[in-house]
Design an enzyme around this catalytic site. Structure first.
Site, PDB file in Angstrom:
ATOM      1  N   HIS A  27       0.764  -1.250   0.000  1.00 32.46           N
ATOM      2  CA  HIS A  27       0.000   0.000   0.000  1.00 32.46           C
ATOM      3  C   HIS A  27       0.796   1.302   0.000  1.00 32.46           C
ATOM      4  O   HIS A  27       0.199   2.353  -0.218  1.00 32.46           O
ATOM      5  CB  HIS A  27      -0.946   0.017   1.204  1.00 32.46           C
ATOM      6  CG  HIS A  27      -1.934  -1.099   1.188  1.00 32.46           C
ATOM      7  ND1 HIS A  27      -2.949  -1.188   0.253  1.00 32.46           N
ATOM      8  CD2 HIS A  27      -2.055  -2.201   1.971  1.00 32.46           C
ATOM      9  CE1 HIS A  27      -3.653  -2.283   0.466  1.00 32.46           C
ATOM     10  NE2 HIS A  27      -3.121  -2.919   1.508  1.00 32.46           N
ATOM     11  N   LYS A  47      -5.232  -9.422  -8.030  1.00 35.21           N
ATOM     12  CA  LYS A  47      -5.887  -8.847  -6.854  1.00 35.21           C
ATOM     13  C   LYS A  47      -6.921  -7.856  -7.375  1.00 35.21           C
ATOM     14  O   LYS A  47      -6.582  -6.946  -8.144  1.00 35.21           O
ATOM     15  CB  LYS A  47      -4.866  -8.156  -5.945  1.00 35.21           C
ATOM     16  CG  LYS A  47      -5.482  -7.648  -4.657  1.00 35.21           C
ATOM     17  CD  LYS A  47      -4.461  -7.061  -3.704  1.00 35.21           C
ATOM     18  CE  LYS A  47      -5.145  -6.587  -2.430  1.00 35.21           C
ATOM     19  NZ  LYS A  47      -4.211  -5.892  -1.541  1.00 35.21           N
ATOM     20  N   HIS A 105      -3.316  -3.063   7.975  1.00 37.84           N
ATOM     21  CA  HIS A 105      -4.365  -3.434   7.029  1.00 37.84           C
ATOM     22  C   HIS A 105      -5.075  -2.184   6.531  1.00 37.84           C
ATOM     23  O   HIS A 105      -5.409  -1.303   7.319  1.00 37.84           O
ATOM     24  CB  HIS A 105      -5.384  -4.368   7.717  1.00 37.84           C
ATOM     25  CG  HIS A 105      -6.572  -4.697   6.869  1.00 37.84           C
ATOM     26  ND1 HIS A 105      -6.488  -5.550   5.783  1.00 37.84           N
ATOM     27  CD2 HIS A 105      -7.855  -4.277   6.952  1.00 37.84           C
ATOM     28  CE1 HIS A 105      -7.687  -5.630   5.225  1.00 37.84           C
ATOM     29  NE2 HIS A 105      -8.532  -4.882   5.922  1.00 37.84           N
TER      30      HIS A 105
END
Length: 143
Positions: free
Chosen positions: A38, A66, A140
């Protein structure tokens, strides 16, 4: 052409920096995975080529494409600081999420793409994000 060379060099430096920060320095494996999936502080992202290249380089197209991923274009200190804001409820019901405003690129796989030749569309913007944290580290991307 020179701008492409500069972007490639900055990407290489960013990936090298992520590689040099090893979990043995006290950082969890989940934090390392969060960084790989990310964080891209040296780019503004923005287009389909960016998403397609980054998803491939960050190994998110190996077994399957993904479907959705978000890259955050902020320095790691700004991202980590989210973990020190008031906790909110995550999508899974846990109370370890935190929110903030970040520059991001949302990448979504295009219909008909199959691994390893996944193709993506992109949307770059500044928006509200929710990140789950453990031990004051982001682990996350929750939305």
């Amino acid at each position: 052409m020179a701008m492409q060379g500069i972007r490639s060099l900055l990407l290489l430096l960013a990936l090298l920096g992520l590689w040099l920060v090893q979990p043995s320095s006290g950082q969890s494996r989940r934090y390392q995975q969060f960084l790989r999936q990310h964080v891209d502080p040296y780019s503004e992202g923005g287009d389909a080529t960016y998403c397609t290249q980054m998803m491939h380089k960050r190994r998110m197209t190996v077994q399957k494409c993904k479907p959705v991923n978000t890259f955050i274009h902020e320095d790691i200190w700004n991202i980590n600081s989210i973990c020190h804001t008031t906790a909110i409820k995550c999508k899974n019901g846990q109370m370890n999420c935190h929110e903030g405003i970040m520059k991001i690129t949302d990448c979504r796989v295009t219909g008909g793409s199959t691994s390893p030749n996944c193709r993506y569309r992109a949307m770059a913007r500044t928006r509200h994000v929710v990140i789950a944290c453990e031990n004051s580290e982001p682990v996350h991307f929750d939305g």
